[in-house]
Scaffold this active site. Structure first.
Site, short mmCIF file in Angstrom:
data_model
loop_
_atom_site.label_atom_id
_atom_site.label_comp_id
_atom_site.label_asym_id
_atom_site.label_seq_id
_atom_site.Cartn_x
_atom_site.Cartn_y
_atom_site.Cartn_z
N LYS A 5 0.75 -1.13 -0.11
CA LYS A 5 0.14 -0.14 0.02
C LYS A 5 0.83 1.17 0.04
CE LYS A 5 -2.04 2.84 3.62
NZ LYS A 5 -0.88 3.37 3.92
N ASN A 6 1.92 1.06 0.74
CA ASN A 6 2.85 2.27 0.66
C ASN A 6 3.93 2.57 -0.58
OD1 ASN A 6 1.57 3.04 3.13
ND2 ASN A 6 3.44 2.60 4.51
N VAL B 47 7.41 7.82 16.14
CA VAL B 47 7.13 8.31 14.98
C VAL B 47 6.10 9.31 14.85
CG1 VAL B 47 6.67 7.87 12.32
CG2 VAL B 47 8.43 6.41 13.71
N ARG C 93 -3.60 9.81 1.63
CA ARG C 93 -2.75 10.82 1.55
C ARG C 93 -1.96 11.05 0.29
NH1 ARG C 93 -2.33 13.15 6.19
NH2 ARG C 93 -0.43 14.02 5.78
N ASP D 40 3.95 1.17 11.61
CA ASP D 40 2.71 0.58 11.10
C ASP D 40 2.75 -0.68 11.70
OD1 ASP D 40 2.67 2.84 9.95
OD2 ASP D 40 2.64 2.12 7.99
N CYS E 78 -4.63 8.05 8.12
CA CYS E 78 -5.04 7.50 9.30
C CYS E 78 -4.82 9.07 10.34
CB CYS E 78 -3.99 6.54 9.90
SG CYS E 78 -4.51 5.01 8.99
C1 LIG Z 1 0.87 6.16 2.29
C2 LIG Z 1 2.12 6.09 3.20
O1 LIG Z 1 3.07 5.74 2.71
N1 LIG Z 1 2.05 6.15 4.68
C3 LIG Z 1 3.29 6.03 5.26
C4 LIG Z 1 4.06 7.10 5.43
O2 LIG Z 1 3.28 8.11 5.82
P1 LIG Z 1 3.83 9.61 5.80
O3 LIG Z 1 4.59 9.61 4.55
O4 LIG Z 1 2.56 10.63 5.88
O5 LIG Z 1 4.67 9.78 7.01
P2 LIG Z 1 5.84 10.64 7.11
O6 LIG Z 1 7.28 9.89 7.31
O7 LIG Z 1 5.94 11.77 6.61
O8 LIG Z 1 5.69 11.12 8.90
C5 LIG Z 1 6.71 10.55 9.84
C6 LIG Z 1 6.53 12.16 10.70
O9 LIG Z 1 6.86 13.26 10.14
C7 LIG Z 1 6.00 14.31 10.55
N2 LIG Z 1 5.97 15.15 9.24
C8 LIG Z 1 5.90 14.55 7.98
C9 LIG Z 1 5.69 15.53 6.94
C10 LIG Z 1 5.61 17.13 7.19
O10 LIG Z 1 5.32 17.70 6.20
N3 LIG Z 1 5.85 17.41 8.23
C11 LIG Z 1 5.82 16.45 9.53
O11 LIG Z 1 6.04 17.00 10.53
C12 LIG Z 1 4.51 13.20 10.79
O12 LIG Z 1 3.70 14.14 11.46
C13 LIG Z 1 5.24 12.27 11.43
O13 LIG Z 1 5.27 12.52 12.81
O14 LIG Z 1 5.17 6.85 6.13
C14 LIG Z 1 4.95 6.61 7.66
C15 LIG Z 1 6.01 6.27 8.48
O15 LIG Z 1 6.76 5.22 8.06
C16 LIG Z 1 3.77 5.37 7.81
O16 LIG Z 1 3.39 4.96 8.71
C17 LIG Z 1 2.75 5.35 6.68
O17 LIG Z 1 1.96 4.12 6.59
C1 LIG Z 2 -0.61 5.35 8.61
C2 LIG Z 2 -0.74 4.52 7.64
O1 LIG Z 2 -1.20 5.02 6.41
P1 LIG Z 2 -1.77 6.42 5.77
O2 LIG Z 2 -0.20 7.04 5.99
O3 LIG Z 2 -2.00 6.07 4.40
O4 LIG Z 2 -2.53 7.18 6.45
C3 LIG Z 2 -0.58 3.09 7.44
O5 LIG Z 2 -0.36 2.48 6.57
O6 LIG Z 2 -0.42 2.81 8.61
#
Ligand SMILES: CC(=O)N[C@H]1[C@@H](OP(=O)(O)OP(=O)(O)OC[C@H]2O[C@@H](n3ccc(=O)[nH]c3=O)[C@H](O)[C@@H]2O)O[C@H](CO)[C@@H](O)[C@@H]1O
Ligand SMILES: C=C(OP(=O)(O)O)C(=O)O
Length: 442
Positions: A23-24, A333, A97, A311, A121
């Site tokens: 999914k990611n 995280v 997202r 996750d 989520c």
């Molecule tokens: C669709 C997808 O791939 N989702 C995954 C992706 O989410 P996603 O890409 O949204 O997660 P991030 O790695 O960006 O987020 C990690 C941390 O960085 C923070 N942050 C992120 C972006 C930003 O602009 N500012 C900021 O502060 C977030 O709030 C969080 O605390 O990686 C996460 C961490 O492995 C996983 O849990 C999710 O399943």
């Molecule tokens: C946090 C998750 O996904 P998403 O970033 O798509 O919300 C997840 O797959 O557990």
């Protein structure tokens, strides 16, 4: 009116499940197809909600998406890419997202992009500041409007020297998808290096991109003017695999997860073994099982790759409720990823949440108002309850708790599980779970 899943607990899950593309990764690979000047073929595509959403978003942007009825392989033809209205984008964005990752590819193909209100989520604030800052550094103009955020790049995108405040997966992908066709060189420091990012890099390289992953989280991209389509078999979903592994442990079962890939699960497998689970690695998957005896408590910290993936945390916490002794889980995280434990406590688990960093390393959320450490005391007898699913992984953890519980549980909100678990009801039934689906009556 939604569906209600009635789960009768007590039956160990036994059998085989097949896990397909991550999914990611898959939705992002679909977005990458927009960067090519010829069609791409993506294989190992799961039937999950996030794939449907991205299919819709690509289609309103003029990309032809065709699915092979036998294999499910997708052919994505970006040659007719067009502008879509903010209203259309908003209507198709659903609860994923991924829309934010359309920025770079759309700017390269049609000169502008729009970010609607994002789903995903609800496990913390999930700001997008890193994304907007890197887009600005590439030369994009970010216009925050009442209906969403409009992104333009009047002079195109230009490579930049960037450093993320935290190794964000999404922001790293934003940089990759923007930099590959930007003018000049991009250097990204403090990049995320999750296996799904490495697979996206492999796809972009097949398309003609020049990307070097250096040591110490540095990624260097030499922009090229054009890219072609790709043909790619998506990396397997390690998060779904880890979820089924925890399900096997919690229900004292035995599940062969076809498609689970050991190299992407190293940190999970170590933890699974330490807690008392057993596994056998085969060429085409991994067998996870409860070998008998007591489960053992442990101290665990979630982290970016190569650490223990956030996750994986929720399903594993259910297993820790069955371990003999006190476990500590420090979530580093997301600041708010323990909301799902309320339902586990109602089911009989003993879990206390703390604001302090109960781990070896203080994290960004320490000394603030976030309940991001959990102390779990086991073993607890779980009993069935009414549960409304809060999010994807929390929801899966509720399902496996209900499957191990005494008595029946009535679960609503199960549609959320379809975001990341392909055909999960069929899989559960195939593993011997006693579940019934009915319409919800108010
Ligand atoms: C669709 C997808 O791939 N989702 C995954 C992706 O989410 P996603 O890409 O949204 O997660 P991030 O790695 O960006 O987020 C990690 C941390 O960085 C923070 N942050 C992120 C972006 C930003 O602009 N500012 C900021 O502060 C977030 O709030 C969080 O605390 O990686 C996460 C961490 O492995 C996983 O849990 C999710 O399943
Ligand atoms: C946090 C998750 O996904 P998403 O970033 O798509 O919300 C997840 O797959 O557990």
């Amino acid at each position: 009116m939604g569906k209600v899943l009635t789960i009768h607990g007590g039956a160990p899950l036994r059998g085989t499940v097949n896990v397909r593309g991550a999914k990611n990764l898959v939705p992002k690979a679909m977005v990458a197809a927009l960067l090519g000047d010829s069609p791409s073929v993506l294989r190992n595509v799961p039937e999950i909600r996030d794939v449907e959403i991205v299919t819709g978003l690509l289609q309103i942007h003029g990309v032809t998406v065709s699915k092979d009825p036998e294999s499910g392989d997708l052919t994505l033809d970006p040659r007719g890419a067009v502008r879509a209205s903010s209203k259309e984008i908003d209507a198709h964005a659903g609860d994923s997202r991924i829309p934010i990752l359309f920025c770079g590819p759309l700017i390269h193909s049609i000169g502008e992009a729009f970010i609607p209100d994002l789903g995903g989520c609800r496990i913390g604030d999930r700001p997008i500041d890193f994304h907007l800052n890197v887009l600005r550094a590439f030369g994009a103009v970010v216009d925050k409007r009442t209906d969403g955020i409009a992104i333009r790049a009047p002079h195109g995108l230009t490579g930049a020297k960037l450093e993320l405040p935290y190794p964000s997966v999404g922001a790293t992908e934003q940089v990759l998808l923007s930099a590959v066709r930007a003018e000049g060189i991009t250097e990204l420091k403090n990049a995320a290096v999750e296996p799904e990012i490495m697979d996206l890099i492999a796809i972009l390289q097949k398309m003609g991109a020049i990307i070097q992953v250096q040591t110490d989280r540095v990624i260097r991209v030499e922009g090229v003017p054009t890219l072609s389509g790709y043909n790619h078999f998506a990396v397997g979903d390690r998060n779904e695999a880890a979820s089924w592994a925890s399900a096997a442990l919690v229900t004292k079962g035995d599940i062969f997860v076809e498609g689970a890939q050991q190299p992407n699960l190293t940190a999970f497998l170590n933890t699974f073994r330490k807690v008392g689970g057993a596994f056998d690695v085969h060429d085409n998957g991994i067998r996870f099982y409860h070998p008998g005896g007591d489960l053992k408590p442990l101290v665990l910290e979630t982290n970016v790759h190569p650490g223990f993936m956030t996750d994986w945390q929720q399903p594993l916490v259910v297993a820790l409720t069955q371990a003999t002794g006190v476990s500590i889980v420090h979530e580093t995280v997301y600041e708010n990823r323990f909301g799902f434990t309320d339902a586990l406590v109602r089911m009989g688990a003993t879990i206390q949440l703390h604001r302090e960093c109960l781990g070896s390393v203080p994290c960004r959320f320490g000394q603030r108002n976030f309940l991001h450490s959990a102390v779990i005391t086991g073993p607890s007898k779980l009993v069935g309850q009414d549960i409304d699913i809060p999010d994807l992984r929390g929801g899966f953890s509720h399902l496996i708790a209900a499957l191990a519980a005494e008595g029946s549980s009535r679960v609503t909100g199960i549609e959320l599980i379809n975001r990341g678990y392909e055909h999960f009801l069929d899989k559960l039934q195939g593993l011997g779970a006693r579940v019934e689906l009915s319409e919800e009556h108010n």
